[in-house]
Design a protein around this motif. Structure first.
Motif, PDB file in Angstrom:
ATOM      1  N   LYS A   1      14.057   5.025  18.317  1.00  0.00           N
ATOM      2  CA  LYS A   1      13.778   4.286  19.558  1.00  0.00           C
ATOM      3  C   LYS A   1      12.766   5.032  20.412  1.00  0.00           C
ATOM      4  O   LYS A   1      11.918   4.419  21.060  1.00  0.00           O
ATOM      5  CB  LYS A   1      15.067   4.051  20.342  1.00  0.00           C
ATOM      6  N   ARG A   2      12.860   6.349  20.414  1.00  0.00           N
ATOM      7  CA  ARG A   2      11.903   7.160  21.188  1.00  0.00           C
ATOM      8  C   ARG A   2      10.550   7.266  20.486  1.00  0.00           C
ATOM      9  O   ARG A   2       9.508   7.180  21.121  1.00  0.00           O
ATOM     10  CB  ARG A   2      12.479   8.555  21.441  1.00  0.00           C
ATOM     11  N   ASN A   3      10.566   7.465  19.168  1.00  0.00           N
ATOM     12  CA  ASN A   3       9.319   7.665  18.413  1.00  0.00           C
ATOM     13  C   ASN A   3       8.523   6.384  18.215  1.00  0.00           C
ATOM     14  O   ASN A   3       7.298   6.420  18.173  1.00  0.00           O
ATOM     15  CB  ASN A   3       9.621   8.264  17.033  1.00  0.00           C
ATOM     16  N   ARG A   4       9.218   5.282  17.989  1.00  0.00           N
ATOM     17  CA  ARG A   4       8.574   3.979  17.765  1.00  0.00           C
ATOM     18  C   ARG A   4       7.573   4.013  16.609  1.00  0.00           C
ATOM     19  O   ARG A   4       6.467   3.496  16.706  1.00  0.00           O
ATOM     20  CB  ARG A   4       7.941   3.482  19.049  1.00  0.00           C
ATOM     21  N   SER A   5       7.987   4.615  15.504  1.00  0.00           N
ATOM     22  CA  SER A   5       7.116   4.669  14.328  1.00  0.00           C
ATOM     23  C   SER A   5       7.211   3.400  13.480  1.00  0.00           C
ATOM     24  O   SER A   5       6.298   3.099  12.715  1.00  0.00           O
ATOM     25  CB  SER A   5       7.433   5.895  13.469  1.00  0.00           C
ATOM     26  N   ILE A   6       8.302   2.652  13.619  1.00  0.00           N
ATOM     27  CA  ILE A   6       8.509   1.421  12.844  1.00  0.00           C
ATOM     28  C   ILE A   6       8.094   0.226  13.699  1.00  0.00           C
ATOM     29  O   ILE A   6       8.616   0.025  14.795  1.00  0.00           O
ATOM     30  CB  ILE A   6       9.979   1.273  12.419  1.00  0.00           C
ATOM     31  N   ILE A   7       7.168  -0.553  13.168  1.00  0.00           N
ATOM     32  CA  ILE A   7       6.739  -1.772  13.855  1.00  0.00           C
ATOM     33  C   ILE A   7       7.664  -2.925  13.484  1.00  0.00           C
ATOM     34  O   ILE A   7       8.115  -3.676  14.344  1.00  0.00           O
ATOM     35  CB  ILE A   7       5.268  -2.082  13.515  1.00  0.00           C
ATOM     36  N   SER A   8       7.962  -3.066  12.184  1.00  0.00           N
ATOM     37  CA  SER A   8       8.886  -4.088  11.720  1.00  0.00           C
ATOM     38  C   SER A   8       9.371  -3.715  10.325  1.00  0.00           C
ATOM     39  O   SER A   8       8.829  -2.794   9.706  1.00  0.00           O
ATOM     40  CB  SER A   8       8.221  -5.470  11.693  1.00  0.00           C
ATOM     41  N   TYR A   9      10.390  -4.434   9.867  1.00  0.00           N
ATOM     42  CA  TYR A   9      10.874  -4.196   8.505  1.00  0.00           C
ATOM     43  C   TYR A   9      11.489  -5.463   7.947  1.00  0.00           C
ATOM     44  O   TYR A   9      11.892  -6.359   8.696  1.00  0.00           O
ATOM     45  CB  TYR A   9      11.864  -3.029   8.438  1.00  0.00           C
ATOM     46  N   GLU A  10      11.533  -5.531   6.634  1.00  0.00           N
ATOM     47  CA  GLU A  10      12.184  -6.616   5.904  1.00  0.00           C
ATOM     48  C   GLU A  10      13.252  -5.981   5.018  1.00  0.00           C
ATOM     49  O   GLU A  10      13.004  -4.961   4.393  1.00  0.00           O
ATOM     50  CB  GLU A  10      11.196  -7.348   4.996  1.00  0.00           C
ATOM     51  N   ARG A  11      14.414  -6.604   4.962  1.00  0.00           N
ATOM     52  CA  ARG A  11      15.502  -6.093   4.131  1.00  0.00           C
ATOM     53  C   ARG A  11      15.871  -7.155   3.103  1.00  0.00           C
ATOM     54  O   ARG A  11      16.098  -8.305   3.460  1.00  0.00           O
ATOM     55  CB  ARG A  11      16.714  -5.772   5.013  1.00  0.00           C
ATOM     56  N   SER A  12      15.917  -6.763   1.841  1.00  0.00           N
ATOM     57  CA  SER A  12      16.347  -7.652   0.761  1.00  0.00           C
ATOM     58  C   SER A  12      17.367  -6.923  -0.092  1.00  0.00           C
ATOM     59  O   SER A  12      17.395  -5.697  -0.135  1.00  0.00           O
ATOM     60  CB  SER A  12      15.157  -8.046  -0.130  1.00  0.00           C
ATOM     61  N   PHE A  13      18.190  -7.692  -0.792  1.00  0.00           N
ATOM     62  CA  PHE A  13      19.189  -7.117  -1.685  1.00  0.00           C
ATOM     63  C   PHE A  13      18.909  -7.587  -3.105  1.00  0.00           C
ATOM     64  O   PHE A  13      18.603  -8.756  -3.327  1.00  0.00           O
ATOM     65  CB  PHE A  13      20.602  -7.519  -1.251  1.00  0.00           C
ATOM     66  N   MET A  14      19.028  -6.668  -4.029  1.00  0.00           N
ATOM     67  CA  MET A  14      18.769  -6.958  -5.438  1.00  0.00           C
ATOM     68  C   MET A  14      19.949  -6.492  -6.261  1.00  0.00           C
ATOM     69  O   MET A  14      20.710  -5.627  -5.845  1.00  0.00           O
ATOM     70  CB  MET A  14      17.510  -6.250  -5.883  1.00  0.00           C
ATOM     71  N   ARG A  15      20.050  -7.041  -7.446  1.00  0.00           N
ATOM     72  CA  ARG A  15      21.058  -6.594  -8.404  1.00  0.00           C
ATOM     73  C   ARG A  15      20.339  -6.199  -9.674  1.00  0.00           C
ATOM     74  O   ARG A  15      19.318  -6.786 -10.028  1.00  0.00           O
ATOM     75  CB  ARG A  15      22.088  -7.683  -8.664  1.00  0.00           C
ATOM     76  N   PRO A  16      20.865  -5.215 -10.358  1.00  0.00           N
ATOM     77  CA  PRO A  16      20.193  -4.769 -11.589  1.00  0.00           C
ATOM     78  C   PRO A  16      20.475  -5.712 -12.759  1.00  0.00           C
ATOM     79  O   PRO A  16      21.498  -6.405 -12.799  1.00  0.00           O
ATOM     80  CB  PRO A  16      20.816  -3.392 -11.857  1.00  0.00           C
ATOM     81  N   VAL A  17      19.571  -5.727 -13.689  1.00  0.00           N
ATOM     82  CA  VAL A  17      19.780  -6.386 -14.972  1.00  0.00           C
ATOM     83  C   VAL A  17      20.192  -5.285 -15.940  1.00  0.00           C
ATOM     84  O   VAL A  17      19.434  -4.347 -16.168  1.00  0.00           O
ATOM     85  CB  VAL A  17      18.512  -7.107 -15.467  1.00  0.00           C
ATOM     86  N   LEU A  18      21.394  -5.384 -16.453  1.00  0.00           N
ATOM     87  CA  LEU A  18      21.922  -4.357 -17.354  1.00  0.00           C
ATOM     88  C   LEU A  18      22.074  -4.927 -18.741  1.00  0.00           C
ATOM     89  O   LEU A  18      22.149  -6.139 -18.948  1.00  0.00           O
ATOM     90  CB  LEU A  18      23.276  -3.861 -16.824  1.00  0.00           C
TER      91      LEU A  18
END
Length: 101
Positions: free
Chosen positions: A83-100
């Motif tokens: 919050k103080r540094n403000r190095s991140i402008i935005s982000y996207e979060r996704s979830f994946m599953r492995p193919v085993l």
């Protein structure tokens, strides 16, 4: 198992601050039941894109981690630092599953 994939848009002038933020999260995630696969910072190409990958045994385990974050001193301190540094402008979060096999 699920893997969380994070794509960050970062301030290209604050890469050292983002790297400090990233280094703090790796042991936190590992301590709280996940497996952190690392952060990946700009090298060639776009100078403001970074990625992170970490896995949890299940989506429920990830949700438990998210719920515990508010009460964890290291999590709170790391979020406050950003919050103080403000190095991140935005982000996207996704979830994946492995193919085993």
């Amino acid at each position: 198992m699920i893997t969380c994939y994070l794509k960050y848009i970062i301030d290209g002038h604050k890469i050292p601050e983002f790297e400090d933020y990233a280094r703090r999260w790796i042991p936190i995630v590992n301590r709280m039941g996940g497996t952190h696969h690392g952060y990946f910072l700009p090298h060639e190409g776009a100078s403001n894109i970074a990625y992170a990958l970490f896995s949890f045994p299940s989506l429920a385990a990830y949700e438990e981690y998210r719920n515990c974050m508010a009460d964890d001193a290291d999590c709170v301190a790391t979020l406050d630092l950003e919050k103080r540094n403000r190095s991140i402008i935005s982000y996207e979060r996704s979830f994946m599953r492995p193919v085993l096999e």
